[in-house]
Design an enzyme around this catalytic site. Structure first.
Site, PDB file in Angstrom:
ATOM      1  N   GLU A  38     -16.781 -52.545  29.949  1.00 42.10           N
ATOM      2  CA  GLU A  38     -16.803 -54.184  29.330  1.00 42.10           C
ATOM      3  C   GLU A  38     -15.428 -54.110  28.166  1.00 42.10           C
ATOM      4  O   GLU A  38     -15.430 -53.190  27.269  1.00 42.10           O
ATOM      5  CB  GLU A  38     -18.013 -54.092  28.618  1.00 42.10           C
ATOM      6  CG  GLU A  38     -17.738 -55.655  27.942  1.00 42.10           C
ATOM      7  CD  GLU A  38     -19.324 -55.753  27.536  1.00 42.10           C
ATOM      8  OE1 GLU A  38     -20.139 -54.999  27.320  1.00 42.10           O
ATOM      9  OE2 GLU A  38     -19.449 -57.227  26.738  1.00 42.10           O
ATOM     10  N   HIS A  44     -15.683 -62.485  25.006  1.00 42.28           N
ATOM     11  CA  HIS A  44     -14.717 -61.528  24.568  1.00 42.28           C
ATOM     12  C   HIS A  44     -13.345 -61.678  24.945  1.00 42.28           C
ATOM     13  O   HIS A  44     -12.518 -60.931  25.247  1.00 42.28           O
ATOM     14  CB  HIS A  44     -15.150 -60.280  25.455  1.00 42.28           C
ATOM     15  CG  HIS A  44     -16.375 -59.441  24.769  1.00 42.28           C
ATOM     16  ND1 HIS A  44     -16.935 -58.402  24.979  1.00 42.28           N
ATOM     17  CD2 HIS A  44     -17.280 -60.273  23.818  1.00 42.28           C
ATOM     18  CE1 HIS A  44     -17.827 -58.170  24.283  1.00 42.28           C
ATOM     19  NE2 HIS A  44     -18.342 -59.211  23.758  1.00 42.28           N
TER      20      HIS A  44
HETATM   21  C1  RNT Z   1     -20.610 -56.806  22.292  1.00 39.42           C
HETATM   22  C2  RNT Z   1     -20.927 -56.434  23.670  1.00 39.42           C
HETATM   23  C3  RNT Z   1     -22.069 -55.861  24.166  1.00 39.42           C
HETATM   24  C4  RNT Z   1     -23.302 -55.872  23.463  1.00 39.42           C
HETATM   25  C5  RNT Z   1     -24.571 -55.420  24.065  1.00 39.42           C
HETATM   26  C6  RNT Z   1     -25.668 -55.313  23.050  1.00 39.42           C
HETATM   27  O1  RNT Z   1     -19.742 -57.681  21.930  1.00 39.42           O
HETATM   28  O2  RNT Z   1     -20.878 -57.795  24.057  1.00 39.42           O
HETATM   29  O3  RNT Z   1     -22.377 -55.949  25.467  1.00 39.42           O
HETATM   30  O4  RNT Z   1     -23.509 -57.421  23.222  1.00 39.42           O
HETATM   31  O5  RNT Z   1     -24.479 -54.076  24.526  1.00 39.42           O
HETATM   32 ZN    ZN Z   2     -21.387 -58.001  26.361  1.00 42.15          ZN
END
Ligand code: RNT
Ligand code: ZN
Length: 414
Positions: free
Chosen positions: A223, A260
């Site tokens: 991510e 994000h």
């Molecule tokens: C943080 C990310 C992440 C978290 C979780 C708790 O900005 O979005 O995914 O929100 O892992």
């Molecule tokens: Zn997230």
């Protein structure tokens, strides 16, 4: 009510939409429910504050503070959500039996046995996330990209044990486990070296993924993020870094969290772009208000647009969908349920659109009729289809009343 549904069904049939098929399809689409809405991302392993640049604000009564409470709340919430669910866990939700403790680099499947039991009893698959935050070994805000070898080793080991736990989840439930790697690594102020941390990050994630595992059982994701609170100037796992990592590491899935990106970027537009290249992608679905605030998901324009893209691209099976928001200022169960229902609404709405016809208008450059029809569709009798869907899923009409009663009888006593 049934009359209204029958009328709505006919109205949609006139434009070539089979609402029965739409409802049946939606019932089969799993959406991952994040356990962390229930306790403001606190978890059970450490007592410290939430770190990593994320923040849950508010102090509404009745927060779950034990595994039993969290499970009870989640179970209650899930009964009020129509459609198919998966359970989304973070490593910090490990459950330790009487006095036993294992640090993040020593976690084992047994620490999640109770969650497996919970999931199996309800026929749920499980998704998983290593927790690279809220821990004393986060050194100067860094984990996998740290220049400190000991720190980096610790977090690599954490990633590896999480792969083993993910595989255990998949074997136990018979459903593949999506495992997402996200860290808050970055700097508050202008760094002197932007590449060094990224090279270390890359090496660390490659090392984690070198742990042998069955690719049919565990689906690793990565991510990206643009910035966090206290980490405003530089994020190691930026959009470009993360997307390229996934592109160059076969089997690694890019995960886009729609909180994000820069505020005028839209994930709805990125979904079809990524689907041109990746066999599978993953989403964290949230509602950013001015920043990555993780407000409860609503049935708003961008939420609908994301669902429309997934459906239009015929990608319901290629997109792993997980919710990711945490609001501590309102009843947490209502937050969960309203957010989940919003995504179900968006998917059902998208499934009830005449996509082929709309696409044809675009290809014929008939933008006049396309605009007209897209606008008219917004006020089609969708609410009657939605009510019927909830009814068929066995969700009680007075779901909100039940939440209020639960607040009085259970949450208020905590
Ligand atoms: C943080 C990310 C992440 C978290 C979780 C708790 O900005 O979005 O995914 O929100 O892992
Ligand atoms: Zn997230």
């Amino acid at each position: 009510m049934k009359d209204r549904f029958e009328y709505a069904k006919r109205k949609y049939a006139e434009i070539g939409v089979d609402v029965e098929a739409a409802m049946e399809r939606l019932k089969e689409v799993p959406v991952s429910v994040h356990c962390w809405q229930g306790d403001d991302v606190t978890g059970f392993d450490y007592k410290g504050p939430l770190t990593g640049g994320i923040q849950a604000t508010g102090n509404y009564r009745g927060k779950a503070t034990t595994p039993e409470q969290l499970m009870q709340d989640m179970d209650f919430a899930m009964r009020l959500m129509p459609g198919k669910k998966k359970l989304n866990l973070h490593a910090c939700y490990a459950i330790f039996e009487d006095g036993e403790f294992a640090d993040r680099d020593r976690l084992e499947p047994k620490h999640f046995a109770k969650w497996v039991e919970f999931a199996k009893e309800r026929g749920l698959g499980i998704d998983f996330n290593p927790t690279f935050f809220s821990h004393p070994k986060v050194k100067d805000g860094l984990t996998l990209s740290s220049p400190c070898e000991e720190t980096r080793k610790f977090w690599i080991e954490h990633g590896k044990v999480c792969i083993r736990i993910s595989e255990y989840f998949a074997r136990e439930t018979g459903i593949p486990c999506v495992m997402n790697i996200w860290t808050g690594d970055g700097y508050k102020d202008i760094p002197a070296d932007r590449m060094g941390p990224r090279l270390r990050y890359r090496e660390s994630i490659e090392e984690i993924l070198s742990e042998p595992f069955d690719r049919n059982l565990v689906k690793p994701c990565i991510e990206s993020k643009v910035f966090g609170i206290g980490v405003e100037s530089y994020t190691v796992g930026s959009a470009e870094f993360t997307l390229l990592f996934a592109a160059f590491n076969k089997g690694c899935i890019p995960l886009m969290d729609n909180g994000h990106y820069h505020p005028t970027e839209t994930v709805s537009d990125k979904i079809p772009a990524l689907l041109c290249y990746f066999p599978e992608i993953a989403l964290h679905i949230t509602r950013p208000v001015r920043w990555d605030s993780d407000h409860v998901l609503l049935f708003d324009d961008e939420t609908r647009e994301m669902a429309k893209e997934i459906v239009r691209c015929n990608a319901l099976e290629r997109v792993h969908m997980a919710l990711d928001f945490f609001d501590a200022s309102i009843n947490r169960i209502s937050a969960w349920v309203v957010g989940f229902r919003s995504w179900q609404k968006a998917l059902l709405y998208a499934l009830c659109l005449p996509h082929e016809r709309l696409a044809r208008l675009q290809d014929e450059n008939n933008m006049t009729e396309l605009m007209m029809l897209q606008e008219e569709l917004k006020v089609y009798p969708f609410s009657d289809i939605w009510e019927e869907y909830c009814d068929r899923c066995g969700v009680p009409e007075d779901w909100f009343g039940r939440i209020m009663k639960y607040e009085e009888e259970v949450l208020a006593l905590r």
